[in-house]
Design a protein around this motif. Structure first.
Motif, PDB file in Angstrom:
ATOM      1  N   GLU A   1       0.813  -1.215   0.000  1.00 27.16           N
ATOM      2  CA  GLU A   1       0.000   0.000   0.000  1.00 27.16           C
ATOM      3  C   GLU A   1       0.849   1.270   0.000  1.00 27.16           C
ATOM      4  O   GLU A   1       0.610   2.197  -0.760  1.00 27.16           O
ATOM      5  CB  GLU A   1      -0.926  -0.018   1.227  1.00 27.16           C
ATOM      6  CG  GLU A   1      -1.940   1.086   1.285  1.00 27.16           C
ATOM      7  CD  GLU A   1      -2.947   1.017   0.147  1.00 27.16           C
ATOM      8  OE1 GLU A   1      -3.616   2.025  -0.059  1.00 27.16           O
ATOM      9  OE2 GLU A   1      -3.046  -0.025  -0.533  1.00 27.16           O
ATOM     10  N   ALA A   2       1.844   1.314   0.841  1.00 27.84           N
ATOM     11  CA  ALA A   2       2.623   2.539   1.002  1.00 27.84           C
ATOM     12  C   ALA A   2       3.815   2.579   0.065  1.00 27.84           C
ATOM     13  O   ALA A   2       4.589   3.521   0.087  1.00 27.84           O
ATOM     14  CB  ALA A   2       3.101   2.670   2.437  1.00 27.84           C
ATOM     15  N   LEU A   3       3.962   1.557  -0.757  1.00 28.25           N
ATOM     16  CA  LEU A   3       5.146   1.497  -1.604  1.00 28.25           C
ATOM     17  C   LEU A   3       4.828   1.965  -3.017  1.00 28.25           C
ATOM     18  O   LEU A   3       3.879   1.487  -3.634  1.00 28.25           O
ATOM     19  CB  LEU A   3       5.675   0.057  -1.653  1.00 28.25           C
ATOM     20  CG  LEU A   3       6.071  -0.553  -0.300  1.00 28.25           C
ATOM     21  CD1 LEU A   3       6.589  -1.944  -0.498  1.00 28.25           C
ATOM     22  CD2 LEU A   3       7.102   0.319   0.392  1.00 28.25           C
ATOM     23  N   LYS A   4       5.625   2.922  -3.471  1.00 29.13           N
ATOM     24  CA  LYS A   4       5.456   3.357  -4.855  1.00 29.13           C
ATOM     25  C   LYS A   4       6.187   2.378  -5.766  1.00 29.13           C
ATOM     26  O   LYS A   4       5.680   1.974  -6.810  1.00 29.13           O
ATOM     27  CB  LYS A   4       6.037   4.771  -5.019  1.00 29.13           C
ATOM     28  CG  LYS A   4       5.699   5.420  -6.338  1.00 29.13           C
ATOM     29  CD  LYS A   4       4.206   5.715  -6.392  1.00 29.13           C
ATOM     30  CE  LYS A   4       3.780   6.082  -7.811  1.00 29.13           C
ATOM     31  NZ  LYS A   4       2.316   6.080  -7.927  1.00 29.13           N
TER      32      LYS A   4
ATOM     33  N   GLN B   1      12.042  -8.240 -10.570  1.00 27.37           N
ATOM     34  CA  GLN B   1      10.754  -7.568 -10.585  1.00 27.37           C
ATOM     35  C   GLN B   1      10.895  -6.095 -10.244  1.00 27.37           C
ATOM     36  O   GLN B   1      11.677  -5.726  -9.366  1.00 27.37           O
ATOM     37  CB  GLN B   1       9.835  -8.192  -9.537  1.00 27.37           C
ATOM     38  CG  GLN B   1       9.167  -9.473 -10.005  1.00 27.37           C
ATOM     39  CD  GLN B   1       8.140  -9.910  -8.993  1.00 27.37           C
ATOM     40  OE1 GLN B   1       8.438  -9.958  -7.808  1.00 27.37           O
ATOM     41  NE2 GLN B   1       6.945 -10.209  -9.459  1.00 27.37           N
ATOM     42  N   ILE B   2      10.151  -5.263 -10.979  1.00 28.20           N
ATOM     43  CA  ILE B   2      10.059  -3.842 -10.634  1.00 28.20           C
ATOM     44  C   ILE B   2       8.576  -3.552 -10.470  1.00 28.20           C
ATOM     45  O   ILE B   2       7.854  -3.403 -11.447  1.00 28.20           O
ATOM     46  CB  ILE B   2      10.649  -2.963 -11.755  1.00 28.20           C
ATOM     47  CG1 ILE B   2      12.105  -3.345 -12.027  1.00 28.20           C
ATOM     48  CG2 ILE B   2      10.552  -1.495 -11.375  1.00 28.20           C
ATOM     49  CD1 ILE B   2      12.660  -2.740 -13.292  1.00 28.20           C
ATOM     50  N   LEU B   3       8.102  -3.526  -9.228  1.00 30.21           N
ATOM     51  CA  LEU B   3       6.675  -3.311  -9.017  1.00 30.21           C
ATOM     52  C   LEU B   3       6.405  -1.822  -8.881  1.00 30.21           C
ATOM     53  O   LEU B   3       6.939  -1.162  -7.992  1.00 30.21           O
ATOM     54  CB  LEU B   3       6.209  -4.048  -7.758  1.00 30.21           C
ATOM     55  CG  LEU B   3       6.470  -5.552  -7.745  1.00 30.21           C
ATOM     56  CD1 LEU B   3       6.035  -6.152  -6.410  1.00 30.21           C
ATOM     57  CD2 LEU B   3       5.748  -6.241  -8.894  1.00 30.21           C
ATOM     58  N   PHE B   4       5.579  -1.312  -9.794  1.00 30.27           N
ATOM     59  CA  PHE B   4       5.166   0.093  -9.773  1.00 30.27           C
ATOM     60  C   PHE B   4       3.700   0.086  -9.359  1.00 30.27           C
ATOM     61  O   PHE B   4       2.871  -0.484 -10.062  1.00 30.27           O
ATOM     62  CB  PHE B   4       5.360   0.696 -11.166  1.00 30.27           C
ATOM     63  CG  PHE B   4       4.932   2.129 -11.287  1.00 30.27           C
ATOM     64  CD1 PHE B   4       5.755   3.155 -10.838  1.00 30.27           C
ATOM     65  CD2 PHE B   4       3.720   2.461 -11.882  1.00 30.27           C
ATOM     66  CE1 PHE B   4       5.362   4.474 -10.971  1.00 30.27           C
ATOM     67  CE2 PHE B   4       3.329   3.790 -12.005  1.00 30.27           C
ATOM     68  CZ  PHE B   4       4.156   4.789 -11.550  1.00 30.27           C
ATOM     69  N   ASP B   5       3.391   0.657  -8.186  1.00 29.54           N
ATOM     70  CA  ASP B   5       2.042   0.556  -7.628  1.00 29.54           C
ATOM     71  C   ASP B   5       1.606  -0.899  -7.541  1.00 29.54           C
ATOM     72  O   ASP B   5       0.455  -1.241  -7.819  1.00 29.54           O
ATOM     73  CB  ASP B   5       1.036   1.343  -8.489  1.00 29.54           C
ATOM     74  CG  ASP B   5       1.099   2.831  -8.174  1.00 29.54           C
ATOM     75  OD1 ASP B   5       1.719   3.197  -7.153  1.00 29.54           O
ATOM     76  OD2 ASP B   5       0.541   3.616  -8.956  1.00 29.54           O
ATOM     77  N   GLY B   6       2.542  -1.754  -7.197  1.00 27.76           N
ATOM     78  CA  GLY B   6       2.200  -3.143  -6.948  1.00 27.76           C
ATOM     79  C   GLY B   6       2.162  -4.048  -8.159  1.00 27.76           C
ATOM     80  O   GLY B   6       1.923  -5.236  -8.045  1.00 27.76           O
ATOM     81  N   LYS B   7       2.411  -3.493  -9.356  1.00 26.65           N
ATOM     82  CA  LYS B   7       2.367  -4.332 -10.546  1.00 26.65           C
ATOM     83  C   LYS B   7       3.684  -4.188 -11.309  1.00 26.65           C
ATOM     84  O   LYS B   7       4.200  -3.085 -11.449  1.00 26.65           O
ATOM     85  CB  LYS B   7       1.189  -3.892 -11.418  1.00 26.65           C
ATOM     86  CG  LYS B   7       0.939  -4.804 -12.603  1.00 26.65           C
ATOM     87  CD  LYS B   7      -0.406  -4.463 -13.231  1.00 26.65           C
ATOM     88  CE  LYS B   7      -0.564  -5.173 -14.557  1.00 26.65           C
ATOM     89  NZ  LYS B   7      -1.828  -4.872 -15.204  1.00 26.65           N
ATOM     90  N   ASP B   8       4.196  -5.292 -11.793  1.00 26.38           N
ATOM     91  CA  ASP B   8       5.473  -5.267 -12.493  1.00 26.38           C
ATOM     92  C   ASP B   8       5.369  -4.374 -13.732  1.00 26.38           C
ATOM     93  O   ASP B   8       4.426  -4.496 -14.518  1.00 26.38           O
ATOM     94  CB  ASP B   8       5.873  -6.687 -12.920  1.00 26.38           C
ATOM     95  CG  ASP B   8       7.351  -6.757 -13.293  1.00 26.38           C
ATOM     96  OD1 ASP B   8       7.808  -5.863 -14.046  1.00 26.38           O
ATOM     97  OD2 ASP B   8       8.046  -7.677 -12.843  1.00 26.38           O
ATOM     98  N   VAL B   9       6.341  -3.478 -13.888  1.00 28.01           N
ATOM     99  CA  VAL B   9       6.260  -2.517 -15.001  1.00 28.01           C
ATOM    100  C   VAL B   9       6.158  -3.226 -16.345  1.00 28.01           C
ATOM    101  O   VAL B   9       5.559  -2.715 -17.289  1.00 28.01           O
ATOM    102  CB  VAL B   9       7.453  -1.535 -15.045  1.00 28.01           C
ATOM    103  CG1 VAL B   9       7.365  -0.531 -13.921  1.00 28.01           C
ATOM    104  CG2 VAL B   9       8.777  -2.252 -15.037  1.00 28.01           C
TER     105      VAL B   9
END
Lengths: 266, 316
Positions: free
Chosen positions: A16-19, A80-88
């Motif tokens: 939640e708090a992670l960009k 993995q690079i999760l941007f708003d929780g989803k891999d870019v």
């Protein structure tokens, strides 16, 4: 303060708090590794500093976030690079992803069009056509980049003819014109004089309430002034991540970090 | 350092050695090379003008030359109206550009912006090979392939006309235009593309709003050089245009070009005759037009390098 609470709010579902949430990121150029197995998190509305000597993989790290590796054929990205929780790499529309991420490169790139068009380019690309609205965006972004007073009388001058420092601020204004959620700054102050650097730093501190900022810098003091948390990269390895102030006060897990921050390196 | 050795070092400063002479020699050779190119061009211009001057000073009349289509140099009362020839050349070149500009700019954009690696190298070699096809081969294609096709498709008695010559000339000019346009696009720094792509611009948006405006002058120069090529081309036009004096009203009309007229008639005129002078006057006209086009192309390319102020489309 939102940024402070963010540290505890991770318990909701951990993202939640992670960009940005980077997991085991490994980047190579034609088999030669530039970044090895980096895992770190960037919280919403923080300034996340990355310091490290040349060749430590800082720029490659930023490139991978905006999927800019797709310009460079030889560049391979794993992990993995999760941007708003989803891999870019799972976002189907890479262009929409990049519009949400503003990037400032180390060398100024004034596009060969007018100052006005440089800043209005991104809003225009996303479909804003009204003159009044564009005027407003251009002025706001140029003011924020501390460039408005110098160019307000010659918005129709060619952007590529401005001085190096002005072009760099133009690049920053252009990145802001995207109204990004995430701002990636790669050694933005390299071609800017100290006074202007300070003005832009003030702007970055203000922007923190709206934008998450990843700041790659060669100036460790700049990281100390701006960053909430700082990561130290060394030859492709993320040595450690910590609260900036704590790192500078010597509370480090790895001796190399304080050696670099105190300037007794090599 | 002792006093004596310092003295000999100074001597050396005052002595011209082999390096100095070689440098001088190369400077002179390069100078001669450069100047001779200018001398040859001037020489050609002087020769053409001298040969045409007898006609311009005598029989020539501006209203007849530019206003009449009656080109009858071998009649008992010869007339020298070049209007049909000028219109012939212009219409063929115009159609050629309609064919060549989209093809060559499209090809240049594909090669410079989309292809990569082997595809790209192969395409570049192929385009250069296309540029090396002799014009008589193109003329032959016009005569033996395009001609029957045009007769069948458009149901006309003759397939040698503006359409045929325009297409042939367009295909001929396209490779050289592609090469120059591709160079112009390649000269646009990659940092511009990356900056625009990082902003979320799509490939086409990058090309349209950054790459093409940045390489605009080179692209215009490419088109102008294509126009110059079209104006000057002789053999292919002679073979494919029908070579009949005519003010065309449709692309299916046969025309005759300035260059083709000179090529076809010069061998049969008496040296120094009125007809001979008239043909050289056509030559002067061609020279002046080609020169003007090349000059325009040159100014365009220079304009790009100097990076003049652009008028603000949005900021106005």
């Amino acid at each position: 303060m939102v940024a402070g609470q963010g540290q505890r709010a991770t318990s909701v579902d951990g993202t939640e708090a992670l960009k940005l949430s980077i997991r085991n990121l490994t980047i190579g150029y034609g088999g030669v590794p530039a970044l090895r197995d980096v895992t770190l998190d960037v919280r919403r509305h923080e300034i996340f500093g990355i310091v490290g000597p040349a060749g430590s993989g800082k720029t490659s790290f930023l490139k991978a976030i905006g999927r800019m590796d797709e310009f460079t054929r030889a560049m391979s990205v794993e992990g993995q690079i999760l941007f708003d929780g989803k891999d870019v790499r799972e976002w189907r529309n890479v262009y929409a992803l990049r519009r949400r991420i503003g990037v400032v490169f180390p060398l100024p790139v004034g596009l060969p069009m007018t100052v006005y068009d440089n800043v209005a380019l991104s809003p225009r690309l996303s479909g804003i056509k009204k003159k009044a609205q564009l005027d407003e965006i251009v002025e706001r972004c140029l003011r924020r980049a501390a460039l408005w007073d110098e160019v307000k009388g010659r918005l129709d001058a060619l952007g590529s003819l401005l001085s190096g420092g002005q072009q760099q601020r133009l690049t920053i204004a252009r990145a802001l014109s995207q109204d990004p959620e995430l701002l990636l700054l790669d050694e933005f102050s390299i071609a800017v004089d100290p006074v202007t650097t300070m003005r832009i730093e003030d702007v970055l501190k203000e922007l923190k309430s709206e934008v998450t900022i990843v700041l790659v810098t060669n100036l460790v003091q700049q990281a100390r002034r701006l960053a909430d948390r700082t990561a130290f990269f060394l030859t492709g390895e993320c040595v450690e991540v910590g609260q900036t102030e704590a790192l500078f006060e010597g509370h480090v897990r790895d001796e190399r970090t304080s050696a670099y921050l105190e300037g007794r390196f090599g | 350092m002792s006093e004596a050795s310092r003295g000999s070092a100074l001597d050396e400063l005052d002595r011209r050695n082999a390096d100095w002479y070689i440098d001088r020699l190369v400077q002179v050779l390069v100078f001669v090379g450069g100047v001779s190119a200018i001398v040859f061009i001037l020489g050609i211009f002087v020769f053409i003008t001298k040969e045409g001057l007898g006609f311009i000073g005598g029989r020539f009349s501006i209203t007849e030359f530019f206003g009449s289509i009656a080109w009858r140099p071998t009649s008992r009362n010869p007339t020298y109206g070049a209007l049909a020839l000028i219109v012939g050349t212009a219409s063929v070149t115009g159609l050629a550009m309609v064919v060549a500009v989209p093809f060559s700019l499209g090809a240049a954009i594909y090669i410079a912006e989309f292809s990569s690696g082997r595809t790209r190298e192969a395409l570049k070699v192929l385009v250069e090979l296309l540029a090396a096809i002799p014009s008589v081969v193109w003329g032959f294609i016009g005569l033996s392939i395009m001609n029957p096709l045009i007769i069948r498709w458009f149901d006309t008695p003759v397939g040698l006309n503006v359409l045929n010559a325009g297409i042939i000339l367009g295909l001929m000019a396209a490779p050289i235009m592609t090469t120059i346009a591709e160079d112009a696009l390649k000269a646009v720094p990659d940092s511009y593309r990356e900056a625009a792509e990082a902003m979320g611009a799509t490939r086409w948006q990058v090309i349209r709003s950054v790459v093409i405006p940045a390489g605009k002058n080179g692209l215009v120069a490419a088109v102008l050089l294509g126009v110059g090529r079209g104006f000057g081309e002789t053999m292919a036009v002679l073979m494919a245009s029908g070579h009949s004096i005519n003010l065309p009203t449709s692309p299916l009309d046969s025309v005759r070009a300035l260059t083709a007229t000179i090529a076809a008639e010069l061998g049969e005129t008496a040296n120094g005759s009125e007809h001979y002078g008239a043909l050289f006057t056509l030559g002067i006209l061609l020279f002046v037009v080609t020169f003007a086009i090349n000059l325009a192309a040159d100014i365009m390319v220079r304009g790009g390098r100097r990076g003049r102020r652009a008028t603000a489309e949005g900021g106005a």
